[in-house]
Design a protein around this motif. Structure first.
Motif, PDB file in Angstrom:
ATOM      1  N   ILE A 129       0.846  -1.200   0.000  1.00 26.68           N
ATOM      2  CA  ILE A 129       0.000   0.000   0.000  1.00 26.68           C
ATOM      3  C   ILE A 129       0.875   1.242   0.000  1.00 26.68           C
ATOM      4  CG2 ILE A 129      -1.694   1.328   1.340  1.00 26.68           C
ATOM      5  CD1 ILE A 129      -2.358  -1.353   2.729  1.00 26.68           C
ATOM      6  N   MET A 131       0.478   4.693   0.498  1.00 23.49           N
ATOM      7  CA  MET A 131      -0.242   5.904   0.900  1.00 23.49           C
ATOM      8  C   MET A 131       0.744   6.911   1.500  1.00 23.49           C
ATOM      9  SD  MET A 131      -3.841   4.666   2.550  1.00 23.49           S
ATOM     10  CE  MET A 131      -4.833   3.334   1.887  1.00 23.49           C
ATOM     11  N   SER A 132       1.435   6.527   2.578  1.00 24.00           N
ATOM     12  CA  SER A 132       2.258   7.494   3.331  1.00 24.00           C
ATOM     13  C   SER A 132       3.417   8.034   2.509  1.00 24.00           C
ATOM     14  CB  SER A 132       2.820   6.837   4.589  1.00 24.00           C
ATOM     15  OG  SER A 132       1.776   6.319   5.369  1.00 24.00           O
ATOM     16  N   GLY A 137       1.308  11.425   6.385  1.00 22.94           N
ATOM     17  CA  GLY A 137       0.947  10.163   7.028  1.00 22.94           C
ATOM     18  C   GLY A 137      -0.481  10.292   7.515  1.00 22.94           C
ATOM     19  N   SER A 138      -0.628  10.920   8.673  1.00 19.46           N
ATOM     20  CA  SER A 138      -1.993  11.204   9.163  1.00 19.46           C
ATOM     21  C   SER A 138      -2.691  12.164   8.216  1.00 19.46           C
ATOM     22  CB  SER A 138      -1.916  11.833  10.557  1.00 19.46           C
ATOM     23  OG  SER A 138      -1.241  10.982  11.432  1.00 19.46           O
ATOM     24  N   TRP A 162       7.443   4.040   4.494  1.00 23.52           N
ATOM     25  CA  TRP A 162       6.819   3.098   5.445  1.00 23.52           C
ATOM     26  C   TRP A 162       5.992   2.047   4.698  1.00 23.52           C
ATOM     27  CZ3 TRP A 162       9.886   4.845   8.716  1.00 23.52           C
ATOM     28  CH2 TRP A 162       9.901   6.165   9.152  1.00 23.52           C
ATOM     29  N   THR A 163       6.393   1.711   3.475  1.00 27.11           N
ATOM     30  CA  THR A 163       5.584   0.786   2.681  1.00 27.11           C
ATOM     31  C   THR A 163       5.925  -0.649   3.083  1.00 27.11           C
ATOM     32  OG1 THR A 163       5.949   2.376   0.913  1.00 27.11           O
ATOM     33  CG2 THR A 163       4.753   0.357   0.363  1.00 27.11           C
ATOM     34  N   THR A 164       5.006  -1.267   3.799  1.00 23.72           N
ATOM     35  CA  THR A 164       5.232  -2.620   4.299  1.00 23.72           C
ATOM     36  C   THR A 164       5.416  -3.601   3.144  1.00 23.72           C
ATOM     37  OG1 THR A 164       3.964  -2.160   6.286  1.00 23.72           O
ATOM     38  CG2 THR A 164       4.195  -4.474   5.687  1.00 23.72           C
ATOM     39  N   HIS A 214      11.179  -4.492   7.434  1.00 24.58           N
ATOM     40  CA  HIS A 214       9.941  -5.000   6.818  1.00 24.58           C
ATOM     41  C   HIS A 214       9.188  -3.920   6.075  1.00 24.58           C
ATOM     42  CE1 HIS A 214       7.399  -3.190   9.918  1.00 24.58           C
ATOM     43  NE2 HIS A 214       8.410  -3.450  10.707  1.00 24.58           N
ATOM     44  N   PHE A 215       9.537  -2.647   6.342  1.00 23.20           N
ATOM     45  CA  PHE A 215       8.942  -1.616   5.493  1.00 23.20           C
ATOM     46  C   PHE A 215      10.041  -0.848   4.766  1.00 23.20           C
ATOM     47  CE2 PHE A 215       7.780   0.832   9.676  1.00 23.20           C
ATOM     48  CZ  PHE A 215       9.094   1.044   9.946  1.00 23.20           C
ATOM     49  N   LEU A 364       0.420   3.065  15.588  1.00 24.31           N
ATOM     50  CA  LEU A 364       0.761   3.947  14.452  1.00 24.31           C
ATOM     51  C   LEU A 364       0.223   3.377  13.149  1.00 24.31           C
ATOM     52  CD1 LEU A 364       4.544   4.696  15.192  1.00 24.31           C
ATOM     53  CD2 LEU A 364       2.617   6.239  15.516  1.00 24.31           C
ATOM     54  N   ARG A 365       0.584   2.103  12.884  1.00 23.88           N
ATOM     55  CA  ARG A 365       0.227   1.482  11.598  1.00 23.88           C
ATOM     56  C   ARG A 365      -1.306   1.478  11.434  1.00 23.88           C
ATOM     57  NH1 ARG A 365       1.983  -4.621  13.626  1.00 23.88           N
ATOM     58  NH2 ARG A 365       0.110  -4.981  14.846  1.00 23.88           N
ATOM     59  N   THR A 368      -3.032   6.519  13.283  1.00 21.90           N
ATOM     60  CA  THR A 368      -2.547   6.697  14.652  1.00 21.90           C
ATOM     61  C   THR A 368      -3.701   6.862  15.640  1.00 21.90           C
ATOM     62  OG1 THR A 368      -2.440   9.089  14.520  1.00 21.90           O
ATOM     63  CG2 THR A 368      -0.482   7.894  13.820  1.00 21.90           C
ATOM     64  N   GLU A 370      -4.347   9.144  17.829  1.00 20.83           N
ATOM     65  CA  GLU A 370      -5.005  10.460  17.918  1.00 20.83           C
ATOM     66  C   GLU A 370      -6.012  10.643  16.780  1.00 20.83           C
ATOM     67  OE1 GLU A 370      -1.758   9.915  18.154  1.00 20.83           O
ATOM     68  OE2 GLU A 370      -1.364  10.473  20.228  1.00 20.83           O
ATOM     69  N   ILE A 371      -5.639  10.141  15.586  1.00 18.60           N
ATOM     70  CA  ILE A 371      -6.552  10.265  14.439  1.00 18.60           C
ATOM     71  C   ILE A 371      -7.808   9.427  14.687  1.00 18.60           C
ATOM     72  CG2 ILE A 371      -6.795   9.729  11.966  1.00 18.60           C
ATOM     73  CD1 ILE A 371      -5.020  12.220  12.601  1.00 18.60           C
TER      74      ILE A 371
HETATM   75  C1  LIG Z   1       4.679  -0.872  11.151  1.00 14.48           C
HETATM   76  C2  LIG Z   1       4.150   0.164  10.207  1.00 14.48           C
HETATM   77  C3  LIG Z   1       3.756  -0.225   8.944  1.00 14.48           C
HETATM   78  C4  LIG Z   1       3.264   0.736   8.048  1.00 14.48           C
HETATM   79  N1  LIG Z   1       2.924   0.307   6.793  1.00 14.48           N
HETATM   80  C5  LIG Z   1       2.482   1.234   5.899  1.00 14.48           C
HETATM   81  C6  LIG Z   1       2.177   0.843   4.567  1.00 14.48           C
HETATM   82  O1  LIG Z   1       2.278  -0.333   4.205  1.00 14.48           O
HETATM   83  N2  LIG Z   1       1.779   1.790   3.691  1.00 14.48           N
HETATM   84  C7  LIG Z   1       1.635   3.104   4.050  1.00 14.48           C
HETATM   85  O2  LIG Z   1       1.230   3.898   3.206  1.00 14.48           O
HETATM   86  N3  LIG Z   1       1.933   3.518   5.305  1.00 14.48           N
HETATM   87  C8  LIG Z   1       2.348   2.614   6.237  1.00 14.48           C
HETATM   88  N4  LIG Z   1       2.668   3.011   7.506  1.00 14.48           N
HETATM   89  C9  LIG Z   1       2.603   4.428   7.822  1.00 14.48           C
HETATM   90  C10 LIG Z   1       1.486   4.797   8.771  1.00 14.48           C
HETATM   91  O3  LIG Z   1       0.227   4.687   8.175  1.00 14.48           O
HETATM   92  C11 LIG Z   1       1.824   6.229   9.223  1.00 14.48           C
HETATM   93  O4  LIG Z   1       2.985   6.132  10.023  1.00 14.48           O
HETATM   94  C12 LIG Z   1       0.723   6.857  10.006  1.00 14.48           C
HETATM   95  O5  LIG Z   1      -0.357   7.146   9.160  1.00 14.48           O
HETATM   96  C13 LIG Z   1       1.183   8.133  10.722  1.00 14.48           C
HETATM   97  O6  LIG Z   1       1.756   9.009   9.823  1.00 14.48           O
HETATM   98  P1  LIG Z   1       3.198   9.701  10.109  1.00 14.48           P
HETATM   99  O7  LIG Z   1       4.162   8.606  10.434  1.00 14.48           O
HETATM  100  O8  LIG Z   1       3.485  10.600   8.955  1.00 14.48           O
HETATM  101  O9  LIG Z   1       3.012  10.546  11.449  1.00 14.48           O
HETATM  102  P2  LIG Z   1       2.333  11.980  11.588  1.00 14.48           P
HETATM  103  O10 LIG Z   1       1.081  12.021  10.784  1.00 14.48           O
HETATM  104  O11 LIG Z   1       3.378  13.017  11.341  1.00 14.48           O
HETATM  105  O12 LIG Z   1       1.939  11.959  13.113  1.00 14.48           O
HETATM  106  C14 LIG Z   1       2.891  12.143  14.160  1.00 14.48           C
HETATM  107  C15 LIG Z   1       2.110  12.274  15.475  1.00 14.48           C
HETATM  108  O13 LIG Z   1       1.234  13.403  15.421  1.00 14.48           O
HETATM  109  C16 LIG Z   1      -0.103  12.994  15.677  1.00 14.48           C
HETATM  110  N5  LIG Z   1      -1.052  13.760  14.852  1.00 14.48           N
HETATM  111  C17 LIG Z   1      -0.972  13.961  13.509  1.00 14.48           C
HETATM  112  N6  LIG Z   1      -2.033  14.678  13.086  1.00 14.48           N
HETATM  113  C18 LIG Z   1      -2.801  14.914  14.196  1.00 14.48           C
HETATM  114  C19 LIG Z   1      -4.044  15.572  14.418  1.00 14.48           C
HETATM  115  N7  LIG Z   1      -4.720  16.133  13.410  1.00 14.48           N
HETATM  116  N8  LIG Z   1      -4.531  15.614  15.683  1.00 14.48           N
HETATM  117  C20 LIG Z   1      -3.869  15.034  16.717  1.00 14.48           C
HETATM  118  N9  LIG Z   1      -2.691  14.408  16.568  1.00 14.48           N
HETATM  119  C21 LIG Z   1      -2.168  14.342  15.332  1.00 14.48           C
HETATM  120  C22 LIG Z   1      -0.150  11.517  15.292  1.00 14.48           C
HETATM  121  O14 LIG Z   1      -1.203  10.829  15.894  1.00 14.48           O
HETATM  122  C23 LIG Z   1       1.215  11.049  15.755  1.00 14.48           C
HETATM  123  O15 LIG Z   1       1.202  10.748  17.120  1.00 14.48           O
HETATM  124  C24 LIG Z   1       3.159   2.102   8.432  1.00 14.48           C
HETATM  125  C25 LIG Z   1       3.554   2.486   9.715  1.00 14.48           C
HETATM  126  C26 LIG Z   1       4.047   1.538  10.592  1.00 14.48           C
HETATM  127  C27 LIG Z   1       4.468   1.980  11.965  1.00 14.48           C
END
Ligand SMILES: Cc1cc2nc3c(=O)[nH]c(=O)nc-3n(C[C@H](O)[C@H](O)[C@H](O)COP(=O)(O)OP(=O)(O)OC[C@H]3O[C@@H](n4cnc5c(N)ncnc54)[C@H](O)[C@@H]3O)c2cc1C
Length: 383
Positions: A129, A131-132, A137-138, A162-164, A214-215, A364-365, A368, A370-371
């Protein structure tokens, strides 16, 4: 608000799948110690996935016309629950079975369905996937990686992160900007299927806290894709992704990440013969929470089976589920530390270390904490 989450139970015809899955999972995990089995989500074993496919246990919710089982979400619940409980290696087929196949079924062209779905059901094609991105991310709507129209199709430039499983996978379903700018937010995003062997793609695995890779981060430099790489309608990517995330968050996936450790600890207690009121209370606490979460997850599955999309309820299960999964290694670590004279096997120690290190990623995965809490609050009318 949550009176829609009515208790439900697994239909007998789906329960009947359990022994078949259990036998396959037991055979695949017999020679694997608990710390390897605890890596169930990361365990990439194409042979095992093909065996599941041959046994008719992949693509269970897809129509028979595309090689699927034409069963409901309850059947998939039983299969996933058994695989994760055993710590079976699910990484190869995991994402294609859960997300990519339903997405292709719902939004793909007939040619895309006919090409991809039977191969996914046989455990022959593996998906990741995209997306990120760094900075998205969020805030997924701020995706910047672009696909520009060319004479013959699309040209992609940008980066995903972070693409698994990307280093092992055949295809990525990527969320890309096909028009407008990142400031346009939800408009102008589309989903494209990218053949990861295409020229111009660089895939770099990232080592995580546990030492596993793994990612990945993935770079796209003038990657040319055919016109039929587009999945669904151009500009509808945001809507499609939102539906996809409902599949990702609603299953038993969000309850069992630490269950191999729980099992290893329970065996340790039996082996050592410790059976005092404190440990009984702890085992009772874990069991009660697990049983409640399972009941909630089954209630969500019932809503999916009824053709609904329980986005808020699934977010609740994911948030409570990952809190439980993160609590287990802490509580088990505390319990073992409170009995310093007790011999702990290397295997249990390695399993505890692994789950402790990987646990922060659970919330997180897939979105998150908070979201998810924001989604729940909105669903309850609190924001
Ligand atoms: C093991 C693992 C596997 C993953 N596999 C994939 C994958 O296969 N494909 C893929 O696309 N992505 C993948 N991800 C990515 C994952 O979806 C993102 O890490 C996640 O969406 C958070 O995005 P970010 O890391 O950019 O953190 P950020 O969005 O920068 O967030 C950082 C912190 O800020 C908080 N935050 C952000 N916005 C807000 C808000 N509006 N209100 C309150 N708090 C907020 C978050 O909750 C978090 O605590 C994976 C992540 C992990 C850990």
């Amino acid at each position: 608000m949550f009176d829609t989450l009515e208790p439900s139970s697994l239909p007998p015809e789906d329960e009947a799948l359990r022994s078949r899955v259990r036998a396959l999972a037991a055979a695949a995990t017999a020679a694997r110690p608990a710390d390897v089995r605890a890596r169930s989500w990361q365990g990439f074993d194409a042979d095992f996935s093909r065996k599941l496919g041959a046994a008719g246990l992949l693509g269970l919710t897809l129509p028979k016309a595309y090689g699927g089982g034409e069963r409901g979400p309850f059947a998939r619940f039983v299969v996933v629950e058994e695989l994760l409980s055993a710590g079976a290696p699910v990484a190869a087929h995991w994402i294609a079975d859960r997300q990519s196949a339903p997405l292709i079924l719902n939004y793909g062209t007939e040619a895309q369905r006919q090409f991809y779905l039977p191969r996914i059901c046989r455990g022959e094609l593996f998906f990741c996937i995209g997306m990120s991105e760094p900075g998205s991310g969020s805030d997924l709507a701020s995706v910047r990686t672009r696909a520009e129209r060319t004479a013959g199709g699309w040209r992609v430039n940008g980066q995903k992160i972070w693409t698994t499983g990307a280093m092992h996978c055949d295809y990525m379903i990527a969320l890309l900007r096909t028009s407008g700018s990142a400031e346009d937010r939800h408009a102008g995003l589309s989903q494209l299927i990218i053949d990861l062997k295409a020229p111009g793609i660089t895939i770099r695995p990232i080592v995580d806290l546990t030492g596993d890779a793994h990612f990945c981060e993935i770079f796209f430099e003038d990657v040319d894709l055919p016109a039929d790489a587009l999945i669904g309608a151009e500009g509808e990517g945001w809507k499609q992704v939102t539906a996809e995330l409902a599949f990702e968050r609603s299953g038993p996936e969000r309850i069992y990440s630490s269950v191999v450790l729980l099992d290893a600890w329970a065996r340790h207690l039996q082996h050592i013969g410790r059976d005092d009121p404190a440990v009984r209370a702890l085992v009772g606490d874990f069991t009660a929470r697990l049983a409640t979460l399972r009941a909630m997850s089954i209630a969500c599955t019932a809503r999916l089976a009824a053709g609904e999309s329980p986005v808020v309820e699934a977010s609740l299960v994911k948030d409570l589920g990952t809190a439980f999964e993160q609590h287990l290694p802490v509580a088990i670590g505390d319990d073992l530390a409170a009995h310093p004279d007790e011999p702990v096997s290397d295997e249990l120690y390695r399993t505890l270390t692994y789950v402790t290190h990987v646990a922060p990623s659970f919330s997180l995965r897939g979105g998150t904490r908070e979201i998810l809490r924001g989604i729940i609050a909105r669903g309850m009318g609190l924001r």
